[in-house]
Design an enzyme around this catalytic site. Structure first.
Site, PDB file in Angstrom:
ATOM      1  N   THR A 168       0.591   5.863  -0.876  1.00 41.76           N
ATOM      2  CA  THR A 168       1.188   5.120  -1.991  1.00 41.76           C
ATOM      3  C   THR A 168       0.205   4.262  -2.779  1.00 41.76           C
ATOM      4  OG1 THR A 168       1.740   3.293  -0.500  1.00 41.76           O
ATOM      5  CG2 THR A 168       3.415   5.008  -0.834  1.00 41.76           C
ATOM      6  N   CYS A 169      -1.078   4.460  -2.590  1.00 45.45           N
ATOM      7  CA  CYS A 169      -2.060   3.646  -3.325  1.00 45.45           C
ATOM      8  C   CYS A 169      -2.017   4.008  -4.805  1.00 45.45           C
ATOM      9  CB  CYS A 169      -3.463   3.868  -2.768  1.00 45.45           C
ATOM     10  SG  CYS A 169      -4.726   2.920  -3.633  1.00 45.45           S
ATOM     11  N   THR A 170      -1.554   3.073  -5.632  1.00 36.60           N
ATOM     12  CA  THR A 170      -1.448   3.379  -7.062  1.00 36.60           C
ATOM     13  C   THR A 170      -2.801   3.355  -7.768  1.00 36.60           C
ATOM     14  OG1 THR A 170      -0.848   1.041  -7.390  1.00 36.60           O
ATOM     15  CG2 THR A 170       0.938   2.662  -7.352  1.00 36.60           C
TER      16      THR A 170
END
Length: 782
Positions: A752-754
């Site tokens: 989920t690292c944007t």
């Protein structure tokens, strides 16, 4: 025998002519194969000449009544008249046959033909139809080269002479010239008389209307070998013509249109060309003499022939005039050095490269002495005119671009005068261009201005560090300019070595990063970090960057990277992650500020922020969002409960059921002028806006490595979803779209690292629609 042009007949010719020919016949009937080479106004006795032998020349006195018969306006012209009679021999080699009456008549005809044809102004007759003279007799007049009368035209049964009057109007002269030029074009040899248009009148004639179009074409037909001496060309148009081996001596060429006219191998002495040469499409003078000719100050004289001047006085012209010598040419000068005169005569930088300075300087080096003498006369004129610093100020650049170069610097007079002008010019350059980029250097700037700036820095070495913004730009353009000479580059490199040795600079170059990594510049590659700019505020701060980076930051494009440099403090590299480029440039390196701001105003991401976070309702939050776009990393984080709640309150109404509301979507289209755009164009813009909000939610801006504001992630994903609905074709694939969507929401075990999502989307946009990305993404994030 009759002259065929009307009422004139042979009987009207004075008896002296008949007697002259009879005398020739009588003195040759006894077997003399004499060469009677001339008959001219002389006191030599005929009998004394005949005693010298049969092979000697014989001179006759021209009777005064014959001279009176012609009555030329210039009596000296006829006094110089020559009659040449060559190889008069008997036909049976016995030496006893007299010259026949018919041959005597032919000789008389030749005499009259040549003299009548060459009379000045009022006596210009053209004789046609004459049979060739016996034995190749030829006659010349007015000291012109003798043209043989022995070429054989069609012979009429009886000898006839046709005398035609001079053309009486410019139109008649134009018709006569057209006839001669067309005959020449057809390959017919023209006699000297055929090409003699002295004293002609071509006023108000537009030559393009009387000559075939090929004469006006480049490398077209040439008007060759014509004599236009003493002719009038006022208000005529001779544009695009090529005159070769022509004579214009004493002709009137004032107010003539001569755009792109070519004069080659010609005599244009004693002519006035004032008001005939404009700055555009000038005439050229190739191997052409211009002795005592009046030339406008903006003429192109690069190919003329200069000679030593005579002792004639400066010319006087109507309305007054002032002139200096350029070799044997008279070059126009102003009567007074008014403001308009200074600009018109000296400011070639604002006058299409034309000035009296460039007119003199563009002469080849073989005329070095003539050029220096003319420039010295020009400087004397400056002094006598008492030119003030204020009046010189607008033309300082033009003056130093010429007078601060050899050979003029070798003149003590010129050097003494130009030195303070150069100092003031340099001071102005330091003041103006230390904080802004220099103009794009064209050939003129590289060859005429950069050497002057190098010389000025050499004279004032302290300015290298006090004005390192300008100094580094000068060195940059010297090393990269395609029109800079090797000598310029060598001097620039030597000056930069002095700069690097300065105590304010040397601490920053021994860190294993500069140049070739040992503290020396590497000029063999533009990728080497050879340039070091000192901060304008902090002596311990410097910027190190390569040739290519410096060039692009001074003249940026939408894709320019604004963080591709080393920021040094006390010689050590420091991170720029939390430094705003705009603040860095404003405070320390203002030479980049204007270019950065110019690019920044073209980025329109802030318009969406103003839609979502109006300054009236969310002033503080609006400022935080805008400030974050000015740096790569933000210390402000919006992951606490209060911040998350506030963001949810703002964004939830915009995202019913997780999708953009129709009203908000229309607001976006309106803000970015996309209402009438294609679905693909709308999709590309929404995609780029999505990458920006992905960056907002990442650890670089408002999130952390472990958490990020949900409202920002959801809004970024909603923008991307709408882009997919509008145009799936702009995405790499449906699989990639799904992967990005899962990462925004943490679905299906996706990472989920944007930051990763933002970087991936940004790379895709830069590859497939870079102009859209460049118009939206903040510069600090690019």
């Amino acid at each position: 025998m009759k002259i065929s042009s009307g009422t004139i007949n042979f009987s009207t010719i004075p008896n002296q002519v008949k007697k002259l020919i009879t005398s020739i016949r009588e003195h040759t009937k006894n077997g003399l194969a004499s060469k009677i080479t001339s008959v001219k106004n002389t006191h030599t006795s005929l009998n004394e000449k005949f005693k010298t032998g049969k092979d000697s020349p014989i001179e006759f006195t021209l009777p005064q009544k014959i001279k009176d018969f012609f009555q030329p306006k210039d009596k000296n012209t006829l006094n110089k008249t020559l009659i040449t009679v060559k190889n008069i021999k008997d036909t049976n080699n016995t030496g006893k046959k007299n010259i026949s009456e018919e041959d005597a008549s032919k000789m008389t005809a030749a005499f009259m033909r040549k003299h009548i044809a060459n009379q000045s102004r009022d006596y210009n007759y053209r004789v046609t139809g004459a049979a060739p003279l016996p034995g190749g007799v030829s006659v010349s007049a007015n000291n012109r080269p003798t043209v043989s009368e022995g070429r054989t035209p069609p012979v009429s049964p009886s000898l006839s002479l046709q005398a035609t009057s001079s053309p009486s109007s410019p139109a008649d002269w134009a018709k006569k010239l057209t006839d001669a030029v067309l005959r020449q074009q057809a390959g017919e040899p023209l006699t000297t008389a055929d090409r003699d248009f002295s004293n002609a009148d071509f006023r108000n004639i537009k030559f393009s209307k009387i000559l075939p179009p090929n004469f006006m074409k480049r490398d077209g037909d040439i008007i060759k070998g014509f004599n236009f001496s003493n002719s009038k060309f006022t208000y005529s148009d001779i544009s695009h013509l090529h005159f070769d081996e022509c004579r214009f001596t004493y002709s009137t060429l004032n107010d003539v249109v001569c755009s792109n006219t070519k004069f080659s191998n010609s005599d244009m002495n004693e002519v006035s060309l004032l008001y005939s040469i404009t700055t555009q499409q000038q005439p050229s003078f190739i191997n052409t003499t211009l002795k005592n000719t009046l030339i406008p100050h903006k003429a192109n004289l690069s190919d003329v022939i200069l000679n030593e001047p005579d002792n004639s006085s400066p010319p006087s012209v109507s309305g007054g005039g002032n002139f200096i010598r350029l070799g044997d040419i008279w070059l126009q000068m102003p009567l007074l050095w008014t403001e308009n005169a200074v600009d018109g005569f000296l400011n070639h930088e604002h006058n299409n490269g034309k000035s009296i300075l460039m007119t003199i300087n563009n002469l080849p080096d073989k005329y070095r002495q003539e050029k220096v003498r003319a420039m010295e006369d020009l400087v004397k004129s400056f002094r006598s005119g008492r030119l003030t610093e204020a009046r010189i100020r607008p033309v300082e650049s033009s003056l130093v671009s010429v007078l601060a170069h050899p050979p003029y610097t070798q003149s003590a007079l010129i050097s003494e005068w130009i030195r303070p002008v150069q100092e003031r010019f340099f001071a102005h350059q330091c003041q103006t261009y230390n904080d802004v980029p220099l103009p794009a250097p064209d050939t003129y700037y590289q060859q005429r201005i950069l050497p002057v700036l190098l010389d000025s820095f050499d004279r004032n070495s302290a300015a290298m560090t006090t004005h390192s913004g300008l100094f580094n730009q000068v060195i940059l353009h010297c090393m990269t300019g395609v029109d800079c000479t090797d000598g310029i580059r060598q001097k620039a490199a030597a000056l930069y070595e002095q700069y690097l040795a300065h105590p304010a600079v040397s601490p920053h170059i021994h860190n294993g990063l500069f140049g070739n990594y040992d503290g020396s510049p590497d000029w063999t590659t533009r990728a080497a970090d050879n340039f070091l700019l000192l901060s304008s505020q902090d002596s311990d701060t410097a910027m190190m960057l390569s040739t290519d980076t410096l060039l692009t930051m001074l003249n940026p494009t939408p894709d320019t990277a604004w963080d591709n440099f080393y920021l040094l403090r006390a010689g050590e590299n420091v991170s720029t992650a939390q430094i705003s480029p705009v603040e860095l440039f404003r405070h320390d390196f203002p030479v980049f500020l204007a270019a950065f701001n110019q690019q920044a105003v073209q980025r329109r991401f802030g318009e969406l922020i103003d839609i979502i976070l109006s300054t009236e309702e969310h002033g503080e939050l609006n400022q935080q969002f805008i400030a974050a776009t000015n740096q790569k990393h933000s210390t402000v984080k919006l992951i606490d409960d209060a911040s998350v709640s506030r963001l949810n309150t703002i964004f939830d109404p915009l995202l019913p059921e997780g999708k953009l509301s129709p009203a908000h979507y229309q607001h976006i289209l309106s803000a970015y002028h996309l209402t009438d755009a294609t679905p693909q164009k709308q999709a590309e813009t929404l995609f780029c806006l999505s990458t920006a909000f992905a960056r907002y939610s990442s650890s670089a801006i408002f999130g952390t490595e472990h958490d990020s504001p949900p409202a920002l992630r959801g809004y970024a994903e909603a923008l991307m979803q709408k882009a997919w609905e509008l145009s799936p074709a702009i995405f790499p694939s449906s699989e990639q779209f799904t992967d990005w969507s899962d990462r925004f929401h943490g679905l299906h075990g996706a990472f989920t690292c944007t930051s990763v999502v933002a970087d991936s989307m940004q790379r895709h946009a830069r590859k497939y629609f870079p102009s859209v990305l460049s118009s939206i993404l903040p510069l600090a994030w690019a």
